[in-house]
Design a protein around this motif. Structure first.
Motif, PDB file in Angstrom:
ATOM      1  N   PRO A   1       0.809  -1.222   0.000  1.00 33.06           N
ATOM      2  CA  PRO A   1       0.000   0.000   0.000  1.00 33.06           C
ATOM      3  C   PRO A   1       0.846   1.277   0.000  1.00 33.06           C
ATOM      4  CG  PRO A   1      -0.772  -1.504   1.717  1.00 33.06           C
ATOM      5  CD  PRO A   1       0.449  -2.121   1.117  1.00 33.06           C
ATOM      6  N   MET A   2       1.992   1.234   0.693  1.00 33.59           N
ATOM      7  CA  MET A   2       2.840   2.434   0.710  1.00 33.59           C
ATOM      8  C   MET A   2       3.517   2.656  -0.641  1.00 33.59           C
ATOM      9  SD  MET A   2       2.260   4.103   3.320  1.00 33.59           S
ATOM     10  CE  MET A   2       3.425   5.452   3.216  1.00 33.59           C
ATOM     11  N   GLN A   3       3.906   1.546  -1.303  1.00 34.71           N
ATOM     12  CA  GLN A   3       4.492   1.682  -2.652  1.00 34.71           C
ATOM     13  C   GLN A   3       3.493   2.394  -3.565  1.00 34.71           C
ATOM     14  OE1 GLN A   3       7.504   0.604  -3.359  1.00 34.71           O
ATOM     15  NE2 GLN A   3       7.982  -1.029  -1.911  1.00 34.71           N
ATOM     16  N   ASP A   4       2.201   2.011  -3.401  1.00 29.24           N
ATOM     17  CA  ASP A   4       1.172   2.654  -4.221  1.00 29.24           C
ATOM     18  C   ASP A   4       1.073   4.150  -3.907  1.00 29.24           C
ATOM     19  OD1 ASP A   4       0.682   0.218  -5.342  1.00 29.24           O
ATOM     20  OD2 ASP A   4      -1.106  -0.228  -4.118  1.00 29.24           O
ATOM     21  N   VAL A   5       1.230   4.466  -2.622  1.00 29.33           N
ATOM     22  CA  VAL A   5       1.172   5.879  -2.239  1.00 29.33           C
ATOM     23  C   VAL A   5       2.325   6.654  -2.885  1.00 29.33           C
ATOM     24  CG1 VAL A   5       1.417   7.475  -0.273  1.00 29.33           C
ATOM     25  CG2 VAL A   5      -0.098   5.498  -0.081  1.00 29.33           C
TER      26      VAL A   5
ATOM     27  N   GLY B   1       4.144  10.568  -6.952  1.00 28.52           N
ATOM     28  CA  GLY B   1       4.935  10.841  -8.154  1.00 28.52           C
ATOM     29  C   GLY B   1       4.061  11.268  -9.324  1.00 28.52           C
ATOM     30  N   ARG B   2       2.951  10.564  -9.492  1.00 28.24           N
ATOM     31  CA  ARG B   2       2.070  10.878 -10.630  1.00 28.24           C
ATOM     32  C   ARG B   2       1.414  12.246 -10.509  1.00 28.24           C
ATOM     33  NH1 ARG B   2       0.358   5.556 -10.701  1.00 28.24           N
ATOM     34  NH2 ARG B   2      -1.302   6.055  -9.242  1.00 28.24           N
TER      35      ARG B   2
ATOM     36  N   ALA C   1      -3.314  19.171 -10.692  1.00 28.70           N
ATOM     37  CA  ALA C   1      -4.593  18.597 -10.284  1.00 28.70           C
ATOM     38  C   ALA C   1      -4.867  18.819  -8.804  1.00 28.70           C
ATOM     39  CB  ALA C   1      -4.595  17.100 -10.576  1.00 28.70           C
ATOM     40  N   THR C   2      -6.134  19.013  -8.487  1.00 28.84           N
ATOM     41  CA  THR C   2      -6.572  19.063  -7.102  1.00 28.84           C
ATOM     42  C   THR C   2      -6.467  17.636  -6.554  1.00 28.84           C
ATOM     43  OG1 THR C   2      -8.142  20.763  -7.714  1.00 28.84           O
ATOM     44  CG2 THR C   2      -8.540  19.645  -5.617  1.00 28.84           C
ATOM     45  N   VAL C   3      -5.939  17.499  -5.346  1.00 26.94           N
ATOM     46  CA  VAL C   3      -5.761  16.158  -4.784  1.00 26.94           C
ATOM     47  C   VAL C   3      -6.501  16.048  -3.458  1.00 26.94           C
ATOM     48  CG1 VAL C   3      -4.087  14.418  -4.026  1.00 26.94           C
ATOM     49  CG2 VAL C   3      -3.444  16.063  -5.781  1.00 26.94           C
ATOM     50  N   LEU C   4      -7.186  14.938  -3.260  1.00 24.90           N
ATOM     51  CA  LEU C   4      -7.835  14.671  -1.988  1.00 24.90           C
ATOM     52  C   LEU C   4      -7.088  13.525  -1.305  1.00 24.90           C
ATOM     53  CD1 LEU C   4     -10.216  15.038  -0.003  1.00 24.90           C
ATOM     54  CD2 LEU C   4     -11.476  13.349  -1.342  1.00 24.90           C
ATOM     55  N   ILE C   5      -6.612  13.762  -0.083  1.00 18.89           N
ATOM     56  CA  ILE C   5      -5.890  12.720   0.654  1.00 18.89           C
ATOM     57  C   ILE C   5      -6.804  12.228   1.770  1.00 18.89           C
ATOM     58  CG2 ILE C   5      -3.772  12.162   1.913  1.00 18.89           C
ATOM     59  CD1 ILE C   5      -2.601  14.766   0.710  1.00 18.89           C
ATOM     60  N   ARG C   6      -7.052  10.923   1.773  1.00 20.73           N
ATOM     61  CA  ARG C   6      -7.942  10.373   2.797  1.00 20.73           C
ATOM     62  C   ARG C   6      -7.224   9.333   3.638  1.00 20.73           C
ATOM     63  NH1 ARG C   6     -13.863   9.378   0.375  1.00 20.73           N
ATOM     64  NH2 ARG C   6     -14.247   9.132   2.612  1.00 20.73           N
ATOM     65  N   GLY C   7      -7.691   9.159   4.863  1.00 18.64           N
ATOM     66  CA  GLY C   7      -7.077   8.173   5.743  1.00 18.64           C
ATOM     67  C   GLY C   7      -7.410   8.528   7.177  1.00 18.64           C
ATOM     68  N   GLU C   8      -7.325   7.522   8.048  1.00 19.31           N
ATOM     69  CA  GLU C   8      -7.615   7.736   9.461  1.00 19.31           C
ATOM     70  C   GLU C   8      -6.635   8.729  10.064  1.00 19.31           C
ATOM     71  OE1 GLU C   8      -7.506   4.029  11.566  1.00 19.31           O
ATOM     72  OE2 GLU C   8      -9.038   3.132  10.281  1.00 19.31           O
ATOM     73  N   SER C   9      -6.957   9.171  11.258  1.00 15.24           N
ATOM     74  CA  SER C   9      -6.086  10.091  11.964  1.00 15.24           C
ATOM     75  C   SER C   9      -4.704   9.459  12.192  1.00 15.24           C
ATOM     76  CB  SER C   9      -6.737  10.442  13.295  1.00 15.24           C
ATOM     77  OG  SER C   9      -5.936  11.345  13.968  1.00 15.24           O
ATOM     78  N   GLY C  10      -3.653  10.238  11.955  1.00 13.78           N
ATOM     79  CA  GLY C  10      -2.299   9.763  12.231  1.00 13.78           C
ATOM     80  C   GLY C  10      -1.693   8.876  11.158  1.00 13.78           C
ATOM     81  N   THR C  11      -2.316   8.823   9.968  1.00 19.86           N
ATOM     82  CA  THR C  11      -1.775   7.945   8.921  1.00 19.86           C
ATOM     83  C   THR C  11      -0.757   8.658   8.025  1.00 19.86           C
ATOM     84  OG1 THR C  11      -3.789   8.406   7.678  1.00 19.86           O
ATOM     85  CG2 THR C  11      -3.639   6.256   8.738  1.00 19.86           C
ATOM     86  N   GLY C  12      -0.584   9.959   8.215  1.00 19.53           N
ATOM     87  CA  GLY C  12       0.446  10.655   7.442  1.00 19.53           C
ATOM     88  C   GLY C  12      -0.082  11.546   6.321  1.00 19.53           C
TER      89      GLY C  12
ATOM     90  N   ILE D   1       3.826  16.100  -1.871  1.00 18.01           N
ATOM     91  CA  ILE D   1       3.283  16.467  -3.192  1.00 18.01           C
ATOM     92  C   ILE D   1       3.739  17.878  -3.559  1.00 18.01           C
ATOM     93  CG2 ILE D   1       1.164  16.945  -4.504  1.00 18.01           C
ATOM     94  CD1 ILE D   1      -0.227  14.810  -2.794  1.00 18.01           C
ATOM     95  N   TYR D   2       3.599  18.773  -2.591  1.00 13.33           N
ATOM     96  CA  TYR D   2       4.014  20.168  -2.834  1.00 13.33           C
ATOM     97  C   TYR D   2       5.500  20.242  -3.209  1.00 13.33           C
ATOM     98  CZ  TYR D   2       6.124  24.554  -1.180  1.00 13.33           C
ATOM     99  OH  TYR D   2       6.891  25.671  -1.056  1.00 13.33           O
ATOM    100  N   GLN D   3       6.323  19.531  -2.434  1.00 12.57           N
ATOM    101  CA  GLN D   3       7.762  19.673  -2.660  1.00 12.57           C
ATOM    102  C   GLN D   3       8.246  19.076  -3.969  1.00 12.57           C
ATOM    103  OE1 GLN D   3       9.043  18.326   1.077  1.00 12.57           O
ATOM    104  NE2 GLN D   3       8.886  20.338   1.992  1.00 12.57           N
ATOM    105  N   TYR D   4       7.510  18.089  -4.474  1.00 12.02           N
ATOM    106  CA  TYR D   4       7.908  17.517  -5.767  1.00 12.02           C
ATOM    107  C   TYR D   4       7.156  18.175  -6.913  1.00 12.02           C
ATOM    108  CZ  TYR D   4      10.331  14.011  -3.035  1.00 12.02           C
ATOM    109  OH  TYR D   4      11.184  13.402  -2.152  1.00 12.02           O
TER     110      TYR D   4
END
Ligand SMILES: Nc1ncnc2c1ncn2[C@@H]1O[C@H](COP(=O)(O)OP(=O)(O)OP(=O)(O)O)[C@@H](O)[C@H]1O
Ligand SMILES: [Mg+2]
Length: 473
Positions: free
Chosen positions: A147-151, A156-157, A163-174, A182-185
């Motif tokens: 799952p992290m490789q996919d992230v 990278g993509r 593009a507008t990006v939505l990041i989802r995940g439980e609290s504390g997942t990063g 994303i910003y830095q790359y």
């Protein structure tokens, strides 16, 4: 320790800043002119500049522009008095972090300084990805599971697009770490990155914070204010906790995404803005949609590019790597040798469900190290650290009852003028002495445990006249 440069020709003001900020643990320098300030910036690259707009010689605005050229991402807070606000507003439009009117409240100023330093850190500290734990910096995304490789691939993509990006995940997942990566790359890496936390800002302020307002837009709007979105022109805005954004403001965000323009509150025209939006939430947006708390048009617009961060319990294979990373990072922060961890303790870590995800794991390792006495971390320390975590989230009635009983006694027996203060002092001194006992008398570790700075701890030890039993150094 963060360093702050004050550029102001008022000696008295520089002196009082020096006093207040040093007490807060900042490293403070002063300059009486723009020219002198620029010299210091070139030589010592401070983390924040507080700049007076009215200066002898080189003007505040010229100084600000020169700072932009030397170091575009250095956060600058402008100080202004009535009569020069227009210039200060111009500076915020050009990317100054914020401006304050003299005279200002110290607590407000300290809050603003904290925010500006964080913004600077976000822009300037690179987030590394997929690195070896011992070599990783403080800001790294660790994990090799599928799952992290996919992230990583997703980051990278999307980075090189707008593009507008939505990041989802439980609290504390990063989620926040991923937003920064994303910003830095991205192609906008040399432009501002501003974070708006939609829950931390009260609803009535959020709108003006985002979009700004014109003079007279509402009672108390004594001058124009430029909003964060306009301030981030050509850069990136991170809308954190967007699932909690009030319904009325959601419409305005949708409009920004569709029309690339905003309107200040009380403004008469639209202002074109070029910003990239990254949003994050740990909320169940689908439920919010069904319950009418989240607009469906905004939802569909946002979800086109989604990065989903899996909870830690679904990638337990990353736990050993993350553990190694946190041990090496916190051991060096606490000035300890890295003596590793026993196999049994590691097993315990892999079995724990980690409802608070990576944040919780990091906190547990930090606590285990604080309890540690110079051997590899073993099971008891981990157990102690994990149960400590749970105490914070579960209501603990016995503790509550004990404290209430003590409070009733204090209220009935004592008849002193400063009852409140003396009770607070009593609790504070117990808390501090316990932290000192747990940390074996090590002040840095005790300060970490208490979440206060070392100088603050030191002054409280003096104040309460606490004796320290030192078992390790
Ligand atoms: N993959 C990772 N590798 C290393 N550290 C991580 C990783 N993911 C998260 N962290 C650390 O865990 C903590 C929490 O991460 P972050 O603030 O990004 O979570 P979040 O998803 O935004 O949580 P919340 O929903 O509560 O805001 C941070 O200190 C972060 O540095
Ligand atoms: Mg977050």
């Amino acid at each position: 320790m963060s360093s702050i440069l004050i550029i102001d020709d008022d000696d008295q003001l520089r002196k009082s800043f020096h006093k207040v900020l040093s007490q807060e643990g900042y490293n403070v320098q002063g300059a009486a002119s723009g020219e002198a300030g620029l010299g210091i910036i070139r030589k010592e690259s401070p983390d924040l500049v507080i700049l007076d707009i009215r200066l002898p010689g080189m003007s505040g605005m010229e100084t600000f522009q020169a700072i932009r050229e030397i170091e575009g991402k250095l956060p600058v807070i402008i100080m202004t008095a009535y009569g020069t606000t227009e210039t200060a507003i111009e500076a915020t439009k050009m990317g100054a972090f914020d401006y304050v009117l003299k005279p200002f409240d110290i607590p407000d100023m300290l809050t603003l300084i904290g925010q500006a330093l964080e913004a600077g850190r976000f822009m300037r500290t690179p987030v590394e990805m997929d690195v070896i734990p011992e070599k990783a910096s403080k800001e790294a995304i660790i994990g090799r599971s599928k799952p992290m490789q996919d992230v990583y691939k997703a980051i990278g993509r999307v980075s090189s697009t707008d593009a507008t990006v939505l990041i989802r995940g439980e609290s504390g997942t990063g989620k926040e770490l991923v937003a920064r990566a994303i910003y830095q790359y991205s192609l906008r890496a040399d432009k501002p990155f501003l974070v708006i936390n939609c829950v931390a800002i009260p609803e009535n302020l959020l709108e003006s914070e985002l979009f700004g307002y014109e003079k007279g837009a509402f009672t108390g709007a004594s001058h124009r204010r430029v909003g964060k979105i306009e301030q981030a022109h050509k850069g990136t805005v991170f809308l954190d906790e967007i699932g909690d954004m009030p319904f009325s403001i959601q419409a305005k965000i949708l409009r920004l995404l569709q029309e690339r323009s905003i309107e200040r509150l009380g403004g008469r025209g639209t202002i074109p803005v070029d910003v990239r939006i990254i949003a994050a939430t740990n909320r169940d947006l689908e439920t919010a949609l069904n319950e009418g708390r989240f607009r469906d048009d905004l939802y569909y617009r946002l979800k086109v590019v989604t990065i989903l961060l899996p909870p830690l319990r679904e990638r337990t294979s990353d736990i050993p790597l993350l553990t190694e990373y946190f041990i090496s990072r916190y051991a060096s922060e606490l000035g300890m040798d890295n003596r590793g961890i026993t196999k049994e303790a590691m097993d315990l870590l892999t079995r724990h469900p980690w409802p608070g995800n990576i944040r919780e794991l990091g906190n547990a390792i930090q606590k285990a190290l604080i309890f540690n006495r110079g051997t590899p971390i073993h099971t008891e320390e981990i157990a102690q650290a994990i149960s400590g975590e749970n105490l914070g989230t579960l209501p603990d009635e016995t503790t509550d009852q004990v404290v209430r009983k003590w409070a009733r006694e204090a209220l009935s027996v004592k008849n002193e003028k400063n009852l409140f203060d003396s009770c607070m002092d009593n609790i504070a001194s117990i808390l501090i002495s316990e932290a000192l006992i747990l940390s074996g008398g090590n002040r840095s570790r005790a300060a970490k445990l208490l979440g206060i700075s070392r100088p603050t701890l030191h002054s409280k030890i003096e104040k309460y006249n606490l004796k320290i039993e030192t078992s390790v150094k």
